[in-house]
Design a protein around this motif. Structure first.
Motif, mmCIF file in Angstrom:
data_model
loop_
_atom_site.group_PDB
_atom_site.id
_atom_site.type_symbol
_atom_site.label_atom_id
_atom_site.label_comp_id
_atom_site.label_asym_id
_atom_site.label_seq_id
_atom_site.Cartn_x
_atom_site.Cartn_y
_atom_site.Cartn_z
ATOM 1 N N VAL A 118 14.433 5.625 0.588
ATOM 2 C CA VAL A 118 13.908 5.412 1.942
ATOM 3 C C VAL A 118 13.728 6.747 2.653
ATOM 4 O O VAL A 118 12.724 6.977 3.328
ATOM 5 N N SER A 119 14.674 7.640 2.474
ATOM 6 C CA SER A 119 14.590 8.952 3.102
ATOM 7 C C SER A 119 13.386 9.742 2.609
ATOM 8 O O SER A 119 12.691 10.393 3.380
ATOM 9 N N SER A 120 13.124 9.665 1.320
ATOM 10 C CA SER A 120 12.013 10.453 0.760
ATOM 11 C C SER A 120 10.660 9.828 1.072
ATOM 12 O O SER A 120 9.641 10.524 1.043
ATOM 13 N N LEU A 121 10.613 8.557 1.388
ATOM 14 C CA LEU A 121 9.334 7.894 1.678
ATOM 15 C C LEU A 121 9.035 7.780 3.172
ATOM 16 O O LEU A 121 7.949 7.356 3.546
ATOM 17 N N ALA A 122 9.960 8.158 4.020
ATOM 18 C CA ALA A 122 9.780 7.975 5.463
ATOM 19 C C ALA A 122 8.634 8.829 6.013
ATOM 20 O O ALA A 122 7.768 8.322 6.731
ATOM 21 N N TRP A 123 8.605 10.148 5.717
ATOM 22 C CA TRP A 123 7.564 11.009 6.267
ATOM 23 C C TRP A 123 6.171 10.675 5.741
ATOM 24 O O TRP A 123 5.223 10.587 6.527
ATOM 25 N N PRO A 124 5.982 10.486 4.436
ATOM 26 C CA PRO A 124 4.635 10.123 3.980
ATOM 27 C C PRO A 124 4.142 8.811 4.572
ATOM 28 O O PRO A 124 2.961 8.682 4.910
ATOM 29 N N THR A 125 5.038 7.860 4.743
ATOM 30 C CA THR A 125 4.654 6.588 5.348
ATOM 31 C C THR A 125 4.262 6.776 6.803
ATOM 32 O O THR A 125 3.251 6.229 7.268
ATOM 33 N N ALA A 126 5.017 7.554 7.536
ATOM 34 C CA ALA A 126 4.712 7.806 8.946
ATOM 35 C C ALA A 126 3.377 8.522 9.098
ATOM 36 O O ALA A 126 2.563 8.160 9.958
ATOM 37 N N VAL A 127 3.124 9.520 8.269
ATOM 38 C CA VAL A 127 1.858 10.258 8.343
ATOM 39 C C VAL A 127 0.682 9.345 8.009
ATOM 40 O O VAL A 127 -0.357 9.385 8.674
ATOM 41 N N THR A 128 0.840 8.500 7.006
ATOM 42 C CA THR A 128 -0.224 7.570 6.638
ATOM 43 C C THR A 128 -0.508 6.582 7.762
ATOM 44 O O THR A 128 -1.676 6.327 8.085
ATOM 45 N N LEU A 129 0.528 6.052 8.371
ATOM 46 C CA LEU A 129 0.335 5.098 9.468
ATOM 47 C C LEU A 129 -0.318 5.758 10.676
ATOM 48 O O LEU A 129 -1.183 5.162 11.327
ATOM 49 N N ILE A 130 0.064 6.986 10.979
ATOM 50 C CA ILE A 130 -0.550 7.702 12.101
ATOM 51 C C ILE A 130 -2.020 7.995 11.799
ATOM 52 O O ILE A 130 -2.887 7.837 12.661
ATOM 53 N N ALA A 131 -2.322 8.395 10.565
ATOM 54 C CA ALA A 131 -3.715 8.653 10.187
ATOM 55 C C ALA A 131 -4.550 7.385 10.276
ATOM 56 O O ALA A 131 -5.702 7.427 10.730
ATOM 57 N N LEU A 132 -3.980 6.264 9.869
ATOM 58 C CA LEU A 132 -4.707 4.997 9.980
ATOM 59 C C LEU A 132 -4.906 4.591 11.432
ATOM 60 O O LEU A 132 -5.958 4.066 11.799
ATOM 61 N N ALA A 133 -3.911 4.833 12.263
ATOM 62 C CA ALA A 133 -4.020 4.464 13.675
ATOM 63 C C ALA A 133 -5.074 5.298 14.400
ATOM 64 O O ALA A 133 -5.748 4.801 15.307
#
Length: 55
Positions: free
Chosen positions: A11-26
């Motif tokens: 979860v720790s290693s996937l948190a930043w890539p997930t956040a960046v992807t969601l922000i880019a999609l938004a």
């Protein structure tokens, strides 16, 4: 490494890539609107152009 430590590390290693992807999609419309400016900047920042790097 027990299962809880593994899940916490995953979860720790996937948190930043997930956040960046969601922000880019938004903000994809806004990012798409900026692409022509970035392309123009990229073309101007080439060697031989004023202000371009020779390295």
């Amino acid at each position: 490494m027990d299962i809880l430590s593994f899940i916490a590390a995953l979860v720790s290693s996937l948190a930043w890539p997930t956040a960046v992807t969601l922000i880019a999609l938004a903000f994809r419309k806004e990012i798409r609107a900026l692409l022509p400016f970035l392309r123009k900047l990229k073309a101007v920042n080439r060697p031989g152009f004023p202000g371009g790097s020779l390295l």
